[in-house]
Design an enzyme around this catalytic site. Structure first.
Site, PDB file in Angstrom:
ATOM      1  N   SER A  91       0.835  -1.193   0.000  1.00  0.00           N
ATOM      2  CA  SER A  91       0.000   0.000   0.000  1.00  0.00           C
ATOM      3  C   SER A  91       0.871   1.244   0.000  1.00  0.00           C
ATOM      4  O   SER A  91       1.935   1.268   0.636  1.00  0.00           O
ATOM      5  CB  SER A  91      -0.889  -0.010   1.248  1.00  0.00           C
ATOM      6  OG  SER A  91      -1.336   1.300   1.539  1.00  0.00           O
ATOM      7  N   ASP A 141     -22.151   0.124   2.258  1.00  0.00           N
ATOM      8  CA  ASP A 141     -20.904   0.699   1.735  1.00  0.00           C
ATOM      9  C   ASP A 141     -20.470   0.012   0.439  1.00  0.00           C
ATOM     10  O   ASP A 141     -20.096   0.666  -0.535  1.00  0.00           O
ATOM     11  CB  ASP A 141     -19.788   0.557   2.788  1.00  0.00           C
ATOM     12  CG  ASP A 141     -20.252   1.006   4.164  1.00  0.00           C
ATOM     13  OD1 ASP A 141     -21.176   1.831   4.239  1.00  0.00           O
ATOM     14  OD2 ASP A 141     -19.707   0.490   5.165  1.00  0.00           O
TER      15      ASP A 141
HETATM   16  C1  GLA Z   1     -21.453   1.577   8.612  1.00  0.00           C
HETATM   17  C2  GLA Z   1     -21.728   0.193   8.052  1.00  0.00           C
HETATM   18  C3  GLA Z   1     -22.906   0.203   7.093  1.00  0.00           C
HETATM   19  C4  GLA Z   1     -24.121   0.877   7.711  1.00  0.00           C
HETATM   20  C5  GLA Z   1     -23.719   2.229   8.324  1.00  0.00           C
HETATM   21  C6  GLA Z   1     -24.842   2.899   9.062  1.00  0.00           C
HETATM   22  O1  GLA Z   1     -21.019   2.418   7.600  1.00  0.00           O
HETATM   23  O2  GLA Z   1     -20.582  -0.259   7.375  1.00  0.00           O
HETATM   24  O3  GLA Z   1     -23.209  -1.120   6.706  1.00  0.00           O
HETATM   25  O4  GLA Z   1     -24.725   0.047   8.680  1.00  0.00           O
HETATM   26  O5  GLA Z   1     -22.632   2.097   9.209  1.00  0.00           O
HETATM   27  O6  GLA Z   1     -25.849   3.255   8.199  1.00  0.00           O
END
Ligand code: GLA
Length: 383
Positions: free
Chosen positions: A73, A177
């Site tokens: 990295s 995400d």
């Molecule tokens: C983090 C988690 C997601 C989601 C958010 C809250 O980012 O990785 O999966 O649960 O919190 O919305």
């Protein structure tokens, strides 16, 4: 003064990475994300509305014929090297577990991968609540698929990247995400329905209405963050069990009275937040930005008071932005630190950012970061 965190030039970053490998197969990028609204709803089979950021993690890859996976990295001194066939949950630690986890998950899904050298460069600020981990996982996934000559569809990649993060990296997240990183589209938010994992793009162009989305990285991270996420998740599951529904998506406002005080507040956040996502999509369709702002602010109050995942730094960003004319503001992401967003008139964006920075300075806190956040492209090959 707030510090501006620029995404960097994709072509230059890709060229520099490619130069570190002879004959790379390619360079791939996956973005961080800002969730506009719909927090802690993903693991409750609810709705989320993220956009992809221009800030991304980049991964260059080259094949090798000895079955070894090597990962380096631009941001870390240590590198990982091990036999692909020996990567299993628990066998790799630290940042490289996110990358090695992808190789494991793709192999678990039945794909054959060659040995590989990967070099990554992460431009999503770490610990900012903007999903640097999903950016790392998803860029690595595209790189590995290219090296292996495989092309799984994006929903299968979402599933594999979720397994990588929860089973190998040990972070049981809900899918928001990875879905945003893999399926985000420029100029659009992504409405994700976690009941059936379907997605729909929703135009998101606040600049057409003279508005800007300010993303403020508080750079605060609280030690209970990991435990806090898991305990909220458990409370939501407990509330669903008590109500006799498969998930809180199936609960209604009138059910909530049957829960004890703490679970009632947790469940109320989820039930009202899912509705706020639907209302935000409707308001965007009607061009009603005032309403969008109100929904953002109501979402923040719900996270602060009912779900209890905000913190002083996030509340200060929200309160300061609102006091200086923001249409709405809220923390974004998992909570307990990380970033907040504010919907502001374009001509006041710099002023609001400076006011937030001044408020941080007055508390003796370090300068927050401010990120430009036009809705950007999802994961892709960049070279
Ligand atoms: C983090 C988690 C997601 C989601 C958010 C809250 O980012 O990785 O999966 O649960 O919190 O919305």
């Amino acid at each position: 003064m707030a510090e501006h965190v620029e995404p960097g030039d994709a072509r230059e970053i890709a060229a520099a990475l490619a130069a570190r490998l002879d004959e790379p197969v390619g360079v791939f990028a996956a973005p961080g994300r800002v969730n506009l609204i719909g927090e802690h709803t993903d693991y409750n089979a609810g709705l989320c509305l993220p956009i992809a950021l221009p800030h991304a993690t980049y991964a260059a890859v080259r094949r090798r014929d000895d079955g070894v996976l090597s990962v380096a990295s631009a941001q870390q001194d240590d590198r990982f090297e091990g036999l692909l066939a020996e990567v299993t949950p628990g066998s790799v630690e630290g940042w490289a577990s996110y990358v090695a986890g992808v190789a494991w998950a793709l192999r678990e899904a039945g794909h054959v991968l060659p040995g590989m050298d990967l070099v990554v460069d992460g431009r999503v600020p770490l610990g900012s609540g903007l999903s640097s981990s999903a950016a790392l996982i998803c860029s690595s996934a595209l790189a590995m698929c290219a090296a292996g000559g495989i092309d799984p569809d994006r929903p299968s990649l979402v599933a594999a990247t979720m397994r990588a993060e929860s089973e190998v990296a040990g972070a049981p997240t809900g899918g928001l995400d990875q879905t945003a990183a893999l399926l985000g589209e420029a100029g659009h938010a992504l409405l994700i329905d976690f009941r059936d994992h379907t997605t729909r793009t929703v135009p998101w162009q606040p600049d057409d209405a003279g508005l800007a989305l300010l993303v403020v990285d508080t750079r605060a991270s609280h030690s209970h963050a990991d435990g806090g996420y898991g305990s909220r998740r458990e409370e939501c599951e407990a509330a669903a069990r008590e109500l006799g529904v498969p998930s809180l998506r199936e609960a209604t406002a009138s059910d909530l009275d049957r829960l004890d005080e703490r679970l009632r507040r947790r469940a109320r956040h989820v039930v009202t937040e899912v509705q706020r996502v639907a209302d935000t999509v409707a308001a965007l369709g009607a061009g009603d930005w005032t309403r969008v702002g109100e929904l953002f602010t109501a979402s923040h109050a719900s996270m602060r008071d009912d779900f209890e995942i905000s913190c002083s730094e996030l509340d200060l960003v929200v309160d300061t932005a609102l006091a200086h004319g923001a249409l709405g503001a809220r923390m974004t992401g998992g909570g307990f630190g990380g970033s907040a967003i504010a919907l502001v008139r374009m001509e006041r964006a710099d002023e609001v950012a400076d006011r937030v920075a001044a408020a941080f300075a007055a508390h003796g806190w370090g300068a927050p970061g401010v990120l430009p956040a036009p809705a950007s492209a999802g994961a892709r090959q960049v070279r």
